[in-house]
Design an enzyme around this catalytic site. Structure first.
Site, PDB file in Angstrom:
ATOM      1  N   SER A 161      -9.908  -0.668   7.054  1.00  0.00           N
ATOM      2  CA  SER A 161      -9.215  -0.401   5.797  1.00  0.00           C
ATOM      3  C   SER A 161      -8.615  -1.626   5.134  1.00  0.00           C
ATOM      4  O   SER A 161      -8.292  -1.597   3.945  1.00  0.00           O
ATOM      5  CB  SER A 161      -8.120   0.655   6.009  1.00  0.00           C
ATOM      6  OG  SER A 161      -8.693   1.920   6.189  1.00  0.00           O
TER       7      SER A 161
ATOM      8  N   SER B 115      -9.364   1.575   2.967  1.00  0.00           N
ATOM      9  CA  SER B 115      -8.546   2.395   2.093  1.00  0.00           C
ATOM     10  C   SER B 115      -7.521   1.585   1.288  1.00  0.00           C
ATOM     11  O   SER B 115      -6.856   2.127   0.408  1.00  0.00           O
ATOM     12  CB  SER B 115      -7.792   3.443   2.929  1.00  0.00           C
ATOM     13  OG  SER B 115      -6.917   2.828   3.863  1.00  0.00           O
TER      14      SER B 115
ATOM     15  N   LYS C 122       0.865  -1.181   0.000  1.00  0.00           N
ATOM     16  CA  LYS C 122       0.000   0.000   0.000  1.00  0.00           C
ATOM     17  C   LYS C 122       0.902   1.232   0.000  1.00  0.00           C
ATOM     18  O   LYS C 122       1.917   1.266   0.707  1.00  0.00           O
ATOM     19  CB  LYS C 122      -0.879  -0.029   1.245  1.00  0.00           C
ATOM     20  CG  LYS C 122      -1.878   1.097   1.362  1.00  0.00           C
ATOM     21  CD  LYS C 122      -2.705   0.912   2.634  1.00  0.00           C
ATOM     22  CE  LYS C 122      -3.751   1.988   2.807  1.00  0.00           C
ATOM     23  NZ  LYS C 122      -4.543   1.791   4.049  1.00  0.00           N
TER      24      LYS C 122
END
Length: 426
Positions: A143, A119, A39
């Site tokens: 997330s 996310s 990420k």
């Protein structure tokens, strides 16, 4: 978002080294030569760490603690995955999976139809669409669980403190954690085994006395039989047919299913916890782990930068960042909020759990991620099928131990076999 410019040479080097191993078993359950995406809020050398924000497009910095651990286990850091900008704590009114640098991530089960979740949107999509073997994401509240569920992959949010956060762009030092996303429970467990460990630079990091299983006992995944194990099933979720099917699978494996109505605890001032943590945690990241040439020292600096070209840097606005600046809470306020939330989250699970002697709770997607977050306990989501529209859903296990979660999730996964790869991505 970015490809490691050295990854092909690194792969060729590992191919050559692989030929020197006398026994293949030495490589079992390692990450030797395995391409892993990060990420893009996780520092990694050779690529900027942007959080999707144009303000950080030149944030070139050394590896985060967990990236050094990945490399030590032989992993190939393939590149960076898109994310909901600033880990979805920025705009407040934008779609999940969008960032100013990466654009809009799309769900491979329904492009421009189904939400990607956030996310860790790009991490989950990349795993689901076979762009990598696995990915490392981060979670504050949902997330990892949300995008993993939405894209029909496995996502594991560890207990806070098991996995280091050093060198990861923060939201909340109280709640943040990194964790694995993979196509199956075994791969998620192997990846967790590579990244967990004590980090003296992380205020919540702890030395685990019972995590030798993470590195040594992958062959024992699923060794904890479900017969007699008690699972708390939220009565309000039994209207979901996929959830009912999943519960039926666990029943057939011998699990005891107990319908529950949780205690009426709320999460007061949860947003303020994030505000007050980020107000101090982001400047600490800038000073300790960020590229010093950027010149950012505070969240106010980022907001001011974005105002110079709002169409390019923040087409959906920056309402949450503005809220951080406007929150005038004190350190005493933060301590009080943290204590209240931790108590409420713990009681939410503990009172019902002890009353019924539960081993785990069963949820859907990220429905109870907030309570698990403030209680600081782990959770794992596993594909449980697809709605009539084709939208994926995940069965989420919540309890106090990663070991138990992995066993429960693995046994359910093997018995149900619910994951189907998205069409045209094989």
């Amino acid at each position: 978002m970015a490809i490691n410019p050295n990854v092909i040479n690194e792969a060729r080097s590992k191919d050559s080294l692989h030929n020197t191993f006398s026994e293949v078993k030495e490589l079992q359950f390692s990450l030797f030569g395995i391409p892993i995406l990060l990420k893009d809020n996780i520092n990694a050398s050779g690529m900027p760490t942007t959080a999707g924000a144009i303000a950080l497009q030149d944030n070139n910095i050394e590896d985060a603690f967990i990236v050094t651990k990945l490399k030590a286990r032989g992993a190939l850091v393939l590149g960076k995955a898109n994310l909901s900008e600033w880990a979805y704590f920025f705009c407040g009114d934008c779609p999940s999976g969008y960032s100013a640098i990466g654009g809009q991530t799309l769900n491979p089960y329904g492009r421009k139809i189904f939400d990607t979740g956030g996310s860790c949107s790009g991490s989950a999509v990349a795993v689901s669409a076979n762009f990598c073997v696995a990915a490392v994401g981060s979670e504050t509240s949902g997330s990892i669980l949300s995008p993993s569920s939405q894209n029909s992959v496995v996502g594991l949010k560890p207990k806070i403190g098991l996995v280091s956060r050093s060198g990861i762009i923060p939201i909340s030092s109280t709640l943040d954690t990194a964790g694995p996303i993979a196509k199956n429970v075994t791969d998620a467990s192997i990846l967790l085994g590579a990244i967990y460990g004590y980090d003296v630079q992380d205020s919540k990091s702890f030395k685990s006395n019972n995590s030798t299983w993470v590195t040594n006992n992958y062959s024992e995944i699923g060794g904890l039989p479900l017969k007699g194990k008690a699972f708390g099933v939220f009565r309000t979720l039994l209207e979901d047919s996929l959830y009912v099917q999943a519960v039926t699978v666990l029943k057939k494996l011998g699990a005891k299913i107990i319908e529950i109505d949780p205690e009426d605890y709320q999460l007061p001032e949860f947003l303020r916890l994030l505000n007050l943590d980020m107000k101090k945690d982001l400047p600490e990241y800038f000073s300790k782990y960020g590229d010093p040439t950027l010149g950012f020292k505070s969240i106010e600096d980022v907001v001011a930068f974005n105002l110079k070209d709002s169409i390019k840097t923040m087409p959906y606005g920056q309402r949450l960042f503005e809220g951080v600046i406007a929150d005038s809470g004190t350190e005493e306020d933060l301590i009080k909020i943290k204590r209240q939330l931790k108590d409420n989250g713990t009681l939410y699970f503990d009172l019902v759990g002890k009353r019924h002697n539960l081993d785990s709770f069963l949820s859907i997607n990220n429905y109870h991620a907030g309570f698990a977050a403030v209680a600081e306990i782990p959770a794992i989501t596993v594909p449980m099928g697809y709605a009539e529209t084709g939208e994926p859903k995940g069965l989420t296990f919540i309890c106090s131990s990663e070991k138990w979660l992995i066993d429960y999730a693995y046994l359910y996964e093997q018995a149900s076999q619910k994951r189907n790869a998205p069409k045209k991505y094989n």
